[in-house]
Design a protein around this motif. Structure first.
Motif, PDB file in Angstrom:
ATOM      1  N   ARG A 170     -11.791  16.072 -23.193  1.00 51.68           N
ATOM      2  CA  ARG A 170     -13.011  16.156 -22.391  1.00 51.68           C
ATOM      3  C   ARG A 170     -12.753  15.775 -20.943  1.00 51.68           C
ATOM      4  O   ARG A 170     -13.670  15.385 -20.215  1.00 51.68           O
ATOM      5  CB  ARG A 170     -14.101  15.263 -22.992  1.00 51.68           C
ATOM      6  CG  ARG A 170     -14.539  15.713 -24.366  1.00 51.68           C
ATOM      7  CD  ARG A 170     -15.593  14.807 -24.963  1.00 51.68           C
ATOM      8  NE  ARG A 170     -15.130  13.445 -25.122  1.00 51.68           N
ATOM      9  CZ  ARG A 170     -14.344  13.032 -26.100  1.00 51.68           C
ATOM     10  NH1 ARG A 170     -13.918  13.891 -27.013  1.00 51.68           N
ATOM     11  NH2 ARG A 170     -13.966  11.782 -26.177  1.00 51.68           N
ATOM     12  N   ASP A 179     -19.684  20.124 -19.993  1.00 52.53           N
ATOM     13  CA  ASP A 179     -20.074  21.288 -20.772  1.00 52.53           C
ATOM     14  C   ASP A 179     -19.261  21.318 -22.060  1.00 52.53           C
ATOM     15  O   ASP A 179     -18.032  21.468 -22.019  1.00 52.53           O
ATOM     16  CB  ASP A 179     -19.826  22.561 -19.958  1.00 52.53           C
ATOM     17  CG  ASP A 179     -20.159  23.829 -20.742  1.00 52.53           C
ATOM     18  OD1 ASP A 179     -20.690  23.715 -21.868  1.00 52.53           O
ATOM     19  OD2 ASP A 179     -19.877  24.921 -20.220  1.00 52.53           O
ATOM     20  N   PRO A 180     -19.891  21.176 -23.241  1.00 56.11           N
ATOM     21  CA  PRO A 180     -19.132  21.161 -24.496  1.00 56.11           C
ATOM     22  C   PRO A 180     -18.275  22.400 -24.716  1.00 56.11           C
ATOM     23  O   PRO A 180     -17.251  22.328 -25.383  1.00 56.11           O
ATOM     24  CB  PRO A 180     -20.230  21.044 -25.563  1.00 56.11           C
ATOM     25  CG  PRO A 180     -21.382  20.392 -24.862  1.00 56.11           C
ATOM     26  CD  PRO A 180     -21.328  20.932 -23.464  1.00 56.11           C
ATOM     27  N   TYR A 183     -14.771  21.982 -23.311  1.00 57.98           N
ATOM     28  CA  TYR A 183     -13.817  21.096 -23.973  1.00 57.98           C
ATOM     29  C   TYR A 183     -12.578  21.909 -24.356  1.00 57.98           C
ATOM     30  O   TYR A 183     -12.609  23.140 -24.431  1.00 57.98           O
ATOM     31  CB  TYR A 183     -14.394  20.512 -25.263  1.00 57.98           C
ATOM     32  CG  TYR A 183     -15.536  19.539 -25.116  1.00 57.98           C
ATOM     33  CD1 TYR A 183     -15.940  19.044 -23.880  1.00 57.98           C
ATOM     34  CD2 TYR A 183     -16.226  19.086 -26.240  1.00 57.98           C
ATOM     35  CE1 TYR A 183     -16.985  18.147 -23.773  1.00 57.98           C
ATOM     36  CE2 TYR A 183     -17.275  18.194 -26.147  1.00 57.98           C
ATOM     37  CZ  TYR A 183     -17.660  17.727 -24.917  1.00 57.98           C
ATOM     38  OH  TYR A 183     -18.694  16.840 -24.830  1.00 57.98           O
ATOM     39  N   LEU A 187     -16.335  23.261 -28.151  1.00 54.07           N
ATOM     40  CA  LEU A 187     -17.126  22.734 -29.259  1.00 54.07           C
ATOM     41  C   LEU A 187     -17.405  23.802 -30.302  1.00 54.07           C
ATOM     42  O   LEU A 187     -17.397  23.519 -31.511  1.00 54.07           O
ATOM     43  CB  LEU A 187     -18.443  22.153 -28.728  1.00 54.07           C
ATOM     44  CG  LEU A 187     -19.389  21.580 -29.788  1.00 54.07           C
ATOM     45  CD1 LEU A 187     -18.736  20.443 -30.554  1.00 54.07           C
ATOM     46  CD2 LEU A 187     -20.692  21.108 -29.145  1.00 54.07           C
ATOM     47  N   VAL A 204     -17.598  13.795 -29.658  1.00 58.18           N
ATOM     48  CA  VAL A 204     -18.042  14.429 -28.417  1.00 58.18           C
ATOM     49  C   VAL A 204     -18.547  13.351 -27.469  1.00 58.18           C
ATOM     50  O   VAL A 204     -18.667  12.174 -27.830  1.00 58.18           O
ATOM     51  CB  VAL A 204     -19.146  15.484 -28.679  1.00 58.18           C
ATOM     52  CG1 VAL A 204     -18.601  16.628 -29.518  1.00 58.18           C
ATOM     53  CG2 VAL A 204     -20.363  14.859 -29.363  1.00 58.18           C
ATOM     54  N   ILE A 208     -23.931  14.371 -24.628  1.00 52.88           N
ATOM     55  CA  ILE A 208     -24.158  15.725 -25.129  1.00 52.88           C
ATOM     56  C   ILE A 208     -25.664  15.986 -25.249  1.00 52.88           C
ATOM     57  O   ILE A 208     -26.413  15.159 -25.785  1.00 52.88           O
ATOM     58  CB  ILE A 208     -23.455  15.937 -26.494  1.00 52.88           C
ATOM     59  CG1 ILE A 208     -23.613  17.393 -26.954  1.00 52.88           C
ATOM     60  CG2 ILE A 208     -23.964  14.961 -27.550  1.00 52.88           C
ATOM     61  CD1 ILE A 208     -22.809  17.738 -28.198  1.00 52.88           C
ATOM     62  N   ALA A 212     -27.664  20.843 -27.965  1.00 49.84           N
ATOM     63  CA  ALA A 212     -26.331  21.380 -28.235  1.00 49.84           C
ATOM     64  C   ALA A 212     -25.793  20.933 -29.594  1.00 49.84           C
ATOM     65  O   ALA A 212     -24.732  21.400 -30.019  1.00 49.84           O
ATOM     66  CB  ALA A 212     -25.356  20.958 -27.131  1.00 49.84           C
ATOM     67  N   VAL A 213     -26.509  20.046 -30.274  1.00 53.04           N
ATOM     68  CA  VAL A 213     -26.069  19.580 -31.591  1.00 53.04           C
ATOM     69  C   VAL A 213     -26.364  20.661 -32.627  1.00 53.04           C
ATOM     70  O   VAL A 213     -27.517  21.100 -32.759  1.00 53.04           O
ATOM     71  CB  VAL A 213     -26.793  18.273 -31.975  1.00 53.04           C
ATOM     72  CG1 VAL A 213     -26.426  17.866 -33.411  1.00 53.04           C
ATOM     73  CG2 VAL A 213     -26.427  17.153 -30.996  1.00 53.04           C
ATOM     74  N   THR A 231     -20.312  10.009 -29.300  1.00 54.33           N
ATOM     75  CA  THR A 231     -21.195  10.626 -30.283  1.00 54.33           C
ATOM     76  C   THR A 231     -20.310  11.305 -31.311  1.00 54.33           C
ATOM     77  O   THR A 231     -19.291  11.907 -30.970  1.00 54.33           O
ATOM     78  CB  THR A 231     -22.116  11.663 -29.624  1.00 54.33           C
ATOM     79  OG1 THR A 231     -22.862  11.030 -28.587  1.00 54.33           O
ATOM     80  CG2 THR A 231     -23.078  12.253 -30.642  1.00 54.33           C
TER      81      THR A 231
END
Length: 391
Positions: A170, A179-180, A183, A187, A204, A208, A212-213, A231
């Motif tokens: 990250r 921004d995931p 990564y 993600l 993460v 986050i 986005a989850v 997280t």
């Protein structure tokens, strides 16, 4: 330092023992002395490793750190041992006996998993990082449980493992990545890998966005000693669940989908929720336990008239409520002989250090005060008080 091999030789290990605990101010003298009998590059590598071990002690503990091998990025990005051990215990409790640890770094999580009795395939594509992970497994007597492989994680078959753990990079050349999908790996790839295993845990960033989850995941925000560390998105547990977990403990607060607490006038006590509670959007759950409300609809401070013990928030007894005014604050602090001023803020643009400098230019007196710069019913406000239970 781009090669650990010389440090793993008998000469390298002897040097590491000799430079252990060297203070920065003494490094030049120590290096000059040691270079008379050892290659200059090896001496520099040993001193560099000693510095990294000293930094790593805060995360790994001095006993482990003095035996382990680190890279600069490895120290910076490794999981704190207490958090890794908690996560490993959750996996063990799920019945997991083998884990594919993808993006294993220097092996911090693999070590925690192995110590929980779990067999680990630890994968990293960087040769130096993988070498450090392998050396650490050996140094801590865990090589029998940790198989380190230098490879691209996207090409690893994880079908033979009970669970997948992914800790994507990250950080990039410009610092932290928010921004995931930026990564490494993204993600979306990590989620696909997770959905292909009976159980999975994806590490993460704490920031986050909740949207986005993935719907299939349980989201857990973890803090250690009051600092939010990460997280974790869990798969194969409780899809859609949200929890805040505080270490040491652990103490977990589970989301129940409560509506936002009502806004109340400031009562005798102010509760500052733990960062994991705030990040997980579980302030309402914490407030219900306290029979409390919010001081403002946009501020995560809970107020109540009664003092109740809770692991999920820190309590302060409020003595004064003032409109924001530096001169009035300065006069009040002088009148009460305050020598120690702690400034906290939420919903204020004023910098704590700036206020401390203006309001208490010459600290004197035996008393201490905590001032909260915040909003009450939309108005800039100063709340003065002290940790509950103190006089």
């Amino acid at each position: 330092m781009n090669d650990l091999a010389p440090l793993l030789t008998p000469e390298g290990r002897a040097l590491l023992n000799e430079v252990r605990g060297t203070a920065p101010a003494d490094e030049l003298a120590v290096a000059t002395r040691l270079r008379r009998g050892h290659p200059a590059g090896l001496v520099s590598a040993a001193l560099g490793q000693a510095r990294l071990r000293q930094r790593a002690a805060a995360k790994f503990g001095a006993e482990d750190a003095e035996r382990m091998f680190f890279t600069p990025n490895g120290v910076e990005q490794s999981t704190r041992t207490s958090v890794a051990a908690y996560r490993a215990e959750r996996l063990r409790a799920l019945g997991v006996t083998s884990v594919a640890d993808l993006c294993c770094g220097i092996g911090g999580d693999a070590i925690a998993l192995a110590r929980a009795g779990i067999r680990v395939l630890a994968v990293d594509r960087d040769p130096l990082t993988a070498a450090a992970a392998r050396a650490n497994a050996d140094a801590l007597g865990l090589a029998g449980l940790i198989d380190v492989r230098e490879a691209d994680v996207t090409e690893v078959n994880t079908a033979a493992y009970d669970a997948v753990f992914v800790d994507p990079a990250r950080r990039g050349g410009r610092g932290r990545i928010f921004d995931p999908e930026a990564y490494s790996p993204p993600l979306s790839w990590a989620v696909r890998a997770a959905l292909g295993a009976p159980h999975a845990a994806l590490k993460v960033a704490p920031g986050i966005p909740h949207e986005a989850v993935p719907a299939e995941a349980e989201a857990e925000w973890i803090s250690d000693g009051g600092d939010v560390k990460e997280t974790v998105l869990w798969f194969g547990t409780a899809p859609g669940a949200v929890r805040a977990t505080l270490l040491p403990g652990p103490r977990s607060l589970l989301g129940r989908g409560l509506p936002d607490p009502e806004v109340r006038s400031v009562g005798r006590y102010l509760y500052e929720p733990d960062g994991a509670v705030i990040r997980s959007h579980l302030v309402a759950e914490a407030a219900e336990e306290l029979d409390g409300g919010l001081i403002d609809s946009t501020i995560a401070y809970v107020t109540a008239d009664a003092l109740r013990a809770t692991p999920y928030a820190t309590a302060y007894e409020i003595t004064d409520q003032l409109p924001f005014n530096v001169k009035k604050l300065k006069a009040l602090l002088r009148e009460r002989e305050v020598g120690i001023l702690t400034v906290k803020k939420r919903g204020s643009a004023v910098e704590p250090e700036e206020l401390r400098r203006k309001a208490l230019p010459k600290p004197q007196g035996p008393h201490s005060v905590t001032v909260f710069l915040t909003r009450v019913a939309g108005a800039p406000t100063m709340l003065l008080g002290r940790p509950a239970g103190r006089t």
